[in-house]
Write an enzyme that holds these catalytic residues in place. Structure first.
Site, PDB file in Angstrom:
ATOM      1  N   HIS A 167     -75.217  23.338  31.175  1.00 44.12           N
ATOM      2  CA  HIS A 167     -75.925  22.134  31.650  1.00 44.12           C
ATOM      3  C   HIS A 167     -75.127  20.863  31.391  1.00 44.12           C
ATOM      4  CE1 HIS A 167     -79.965  23.971  32.487  1.00 44.12           C
ATOM      5  NE2 HIS A 167     -79.339  24.951  31.883  1.00 44.12           N
ATOM      6  N   ASP A 194     -72.092  12.912  31.600  1.00 44.70           N
ATOM      7  CA  ASP A 194     -73.344  13.662  31.690  1.00 44.70           C
ATOM      8  C   ASP A 194     -73.136  14.819  32.647  1.00 44.70           C
ATOM      9  OD1 ASP A 194     -76.017  14.309  31.307  1.00 44.70           O
ATOM     10  OD2 ASP A 194     -76.675  12.224  31.487  1.00 44.70           O
TER      11      ASP A 194
HETATM   12  P1  ADP Z   1     -80.632  15.537  29.039  1.00 46.48           P
HETATM   13  O1  ADP Z   1     -80.851  16.935  29.526  1.00 46.48           O
HETATM   14  O2  ADP Z   1     -79.271  15.282  28.487  1.00 46.48           O
HETATM   15  O3  ADP Z   1     -81.693  15.060  28.111  1.00 46.48           O
HETATM   16  P2  ADP Z   1     -81.394  14.654  31.763  1.00 46.48           P
HETATM   17  O4  ADP Z   1     -81.474  13.287  32.336  1.00 46.48           O
HETATM   18  O5  ADP Z   1     -80.694  15.647  32.621  1.00 46.48           O
HETATM   19  O6  ADP Z   1     -80.737  14.543  30.321  1.00 46.48           O
HETATM   20  O7  ADP Z   1     -82.853  15.216  31.540  1.00 46.48           O
HETATM   21  C1  ADP Z   1     -83.769  14.546  30.740  1.00 46.48           C
HETATM   22  C2  ADP Z   1     -85.166  15.066  31.042  1.00 46.48           C
HETATM   23  O8  ADP Z   1     -85.999  14.678  29.962  1.00 46.48           O
HETATM   24  C3  ADP Z   1     -85.738  14.453  32.306  1.00 46.48           C
HETATM   25  O9  ADP Z   1     -86.535  15.401  32.971  1.00 46.48           O
HETATM   26  C4  ADP Z   1     -86.570  13.293  31.779  1.00 46.48           C
HETATM   27  O10 ADP Z   1     -87.694  12.979  32.563  1.00 46.48           O
HETATM   28  C5  ADP Z   1     -87.010  13.808  30.429  1.00 46.48           C
HETATM   29  N1  ADP Z   1     -87.136  12.668  29.512  1.00 46.48           N
HETATM   30  C6  ADP Z   1     -86.160  11.873  29.071  1.00 46.48           C
HETATM   31  N2  ADP Z   1     -86.666  10.880  28.297  1.00 46.48           N
HETATM   32  C7  ADP Z   1     -87.981  11.047  28.281  1.00 46.48           C
HETATM   33  C8  ADP Z   1     -89.075  10.349  27.670  1.00 46.48           C
HETATM   34  N3  ADP Z   1     -88.907   9.259  26.944  1.00 46.48           N
HETATM   35  N4  ADP Z   1     -90.308  10.830  27.874  1.00 46.48           N
HETATM   36  C9  ADP Z   1     -90.487  11.918  28.625  1.00 46.48           C
HETATM   37  N5  ADP Z   1     -89.520  12.616  29.219  1.00 46.48           N
HETATM   38  C10 ADP Z   1     -88.282  12.209  29.061  1.00 46.48           C
HETATM   39  O1  F6P Z   2     -79.609  19.380  28.646  1.00 47.85           O
HETATM   40  C1  F6P Z   2     -78.771  19.231  27.540  1.00 47.85           C
HETATM   41  C2  F6P Z   2     -79.500  19.598  26.270  1.00 47.85           C
HETATM   42  O2  F6P Z   2     -78.565  19.663  25.251  1.00 47.85           O
HETATM   43  C3  F6P Z   2     -80.225  20.913  26.284  1.00 47.85           C
HETATM   44  O3  F6P Z   2     -79.454  22.039  26.022  1.00 47.85           O
HETATM   45  C4  F6P Z   2     -81.205  20.652  25.219  1.00 47.85           C
HETATM   46  O4  F6P Z   2     -82.252  21.534  25.177  1.00 47.85           O
HETATM   47  C5  F6P Z   2     -81.615  19.208  25.501  1.00 47.85           C
HETATM   48  O5  F6P Z   2     -80.422  18.603  25.898  1.00 47.85           O
HETATM   49  C6  F6P Z   2     -82.278  18.512  24.335  1.00 47.85           C
HETATM   50  O6  F6P Z   2     -81.527  18.646  23.150  1.00 47.85           O
HETATM   51  P1  F6P Z   2     -82.048  19.425  21.862  1.00 47.85           P
HETATM   52  O7  F6P Z   2     -82.453  20.796  22.293  1.00 47.85           O
HETATM   53  O8  F6P Z   2     -80.910  19.401  20.908  1.00 47.85           O
HETATM   54  O9  F6P Z   2     -83.246  18.658  21.374  1.00 47.85           O
END
Ligand code: ADP
Ligand code: F6P
Length: 471
Positions: A156, A369
């Site tokens: 991812h 990212d």
């Molecule tokens: P990562 O996987 O690195 O966290 P992404 O942007 O790909 O980054 O995915 C983040 C996911 O988590 C999205 O579906 C987003 O809506 C959710 N998310 C991020 N911040 C919040 C928050 N403050 N409250 C609820 N959901 C969140």
């Molecule tokens: O999408 C990237 C990622 O590292 C996932 O593997 C992971 O579940 C998510 O972000 C949140 O991080 P964590 O599992 O360390 O709370």
């Protein structure tokens, strides 16, 4: 019919809200909800003497089988190696890595333990799909235990260029273990290229398919496998309808009233140094410093729930952002206007959808990212008649698809500030054109498309095999 077995470190347990989970858990719950099957991984619990056998729970079409980590495993495998070494490495932050052999050993040992327990759960025709950097060695550990099932892997996060990856002691073992999968999926063709170059320059392996290809066949370390780009998506239609429904909700109304007609710029991220949040704050600071016409007219709301709070670099980031918020508000706030609203908490998905829709600008500026789902969610949430503008880092995987965004260099805070200004004053016609071009992509590259194309490719490896049908 074959069963789908998904393995990931983070498992969204039944009844658990997805809000803290990040993109992976959101995507996987959707996939298993469709196909049914087994979701295997960490329970999220740390216990002194973890039960060796997984805890099983069933809900709807999903069976969950989860293991606790011991305090030593949580530290070595999760905090120190996965998030203290692999995460910064894959996000090109070599300076943040503190390599310790004990962490690497713990990572390998936890992978071996999870493989050992999974073997007992497997049927011979299961299709296994492993996710993310925590479990790269899992297939090799399963193969060592005689498992011949089809095993796929999806990363991812970004896969680093060979020059960066080579900084990791044990990089050759890691890539050799990656080659134990039948299909390795990445977010972008740039990631496929990085693996290809590693195979060509750091191993004796060969690659079929040209250098810029998004789909290659690799022969290396005694195995043949396929690697390809499968950009992850969101449930576009669901997000759009959530956002439309939320437009009239109490919460969105309260947000709207609190803004008293000001434009909203929104940022939503886990509190992670890969997300470029300080640079984003600096850019907003620069906007206010250089363009006084925005004073009292714009509010920037950054939603950033605490993530991996036990890792030192994350604590440092938190302190930095606390300081920046105070500095900007201290300098520019008026008795009736606070420029930055900074919230360390998660929100339900429907609330987020309503907030996105209300925001004139979605500010998504990661330094690196894999994909960034927030960028896609922001676009899907907009009102077709009056859409907002996405300002997006060129270093997010999403920038490959979201060509209608204002693409910025996240290290260049003045560039971000200019893009913010342009977004805030952009005429309706241009906003519509840009938004429509992005929605056209989001309507095709959905989460269902990602899941089905990946699983079809995995099933095609080594002869036909049918998965239980999507529900
Ligand atoms: P990562 O996987 O690195 O966290 P992404 O942007 O790909 O980054 O995915 C983040 C996911 O988590 C999205 O579906 C987003 O809506 C959710 N998310 C991020 N911040 C919040 C928050 N403050 N409250 C609820 N959901 C969140
Ligand atoms: O999408 C990237 C990622 O590292 C996932 O593997 C992971 O579940 C998510 O972000 C949140 O991080 P964590 O599992 O360390 O709370």
């Amino acid at each position: 019919m074959a069963r789908l077995v998904i393995v990931s470190n983070r498992v969204a347990m039944p009844r658990e809200r997805l809000s803290r989970a990040g993109g992976l858990a959101v995507a996987l719950r959707e996939s298993l909800g469709q196909h049914g099957g087994l979701w295997y991984g960490w329970s999220g619990e740390v216990s002194e003497n973890p039960d060796p056998a997984p805890r099983r729970i069933r809900q709807g079409r999903i069976d969950y089988a989860v293991l606790d980590l011991s305090p030593e495993e949580h530290k070595g495998f999760y905090l120190d190696f996965s998030n203290g070494i692999l995460w910064p490495l894959c996000h090109y932050r070599l300076g943040l890595i503190d390599f310790r052999r004990s962490a690497w050993e713990s990572y390998l040992a936890v992978n071996a333990r999870f493989a050992e327990q999974l073997v007992a759960q497997l049927k011979s025709d299961d299709i296994i799909w492993v996710h993310d950097y925590h479990f790269i060695p899992l297939a090799a550990e399963l193969r060592r235990r005689g498992v011949q099932n089809r095993i796929g892997f999806f990363l991812h996060i970004p896969f680093p260029a060979p020059e960066v990856l080579a900084a990791l002691p044990g990089h050759d073992r890691l890539v050799r273990d990656l080659c134990a999968y039948d299909l390795v999926g990445f977010q972008t063709r740039g990631d496929v290229r990085a693996l290809t170059e590693y195979i060509l320059h750091e191993s004796d392996g060969t690659v079929l398919g040209n250098a810029g290809s998004e789909d290659v066949r690799i022969s290396a370390f005694g195995r043949d496998l396929r690697a390809g780009a499968f950009p992850i998506g969101i449930d576009t239609a669901e997000f759009a309808s959530l956002a439309a429904a939320e437009a009239g909700s109490d919460e969105t109304q309260r947000l709207s009233e609190s803004l008293v007609g000001r434009s909203l710029v929104i940022g939503v991220d886990r509190l992670d140094y890969s997300k470029g949040i300080p640079q984003r704050f600096e850019a907003f600071h620069h906007l206010l410093g250089s363009r006084p016409e925005h004073h009292g007219k714009v509010t920037f709301m950054q939603i950033a729930p605490i993530s991996r709070g036990e890792v030192a670099q994350y604590r440092k980031l938190r302190n930095e952002l606390d300081g920046l918020t105070g500095r900007i508000n201290g300098k520019f706030a008026e008795f009736d206007w606070v420029p930055v609203r900074y919230l360390n908490r998660a929100f339900a998905r429907n609330s987020l959808a309503g907030f996105y829709r209300h925001a004139k600008v979605g500010l998504v500026t990661p330094l690196r990212d894999g994909m960034n789902l927030v960028a896609k969610e922001y676009v899907a949430s907009q009102d077709a008649a009056d859409p907002g503008v996405l300002v997006l880092s060129r270093f997010a995987g999403a920038a490959r698809e979201m060509k209608g965004a204002l693409i910025v260099n996240p290290y260049d805070t003045e560039h971000i500030s200019d893009a913010l200004h342009r977004a805030l004053v952009m005429p309706l016609e241009e906003r519509r054109q840009r938004w429509e071009s992005m929605m056209a992509v989001l309507n095709v590259n959905t989460i269902a498309h990602w899941r089905e194309t990946y699983l079809a490719a995995l099933q095609a490896e080594g002869g036909p095999q049918m998965l239980e049908a999507a529900g």
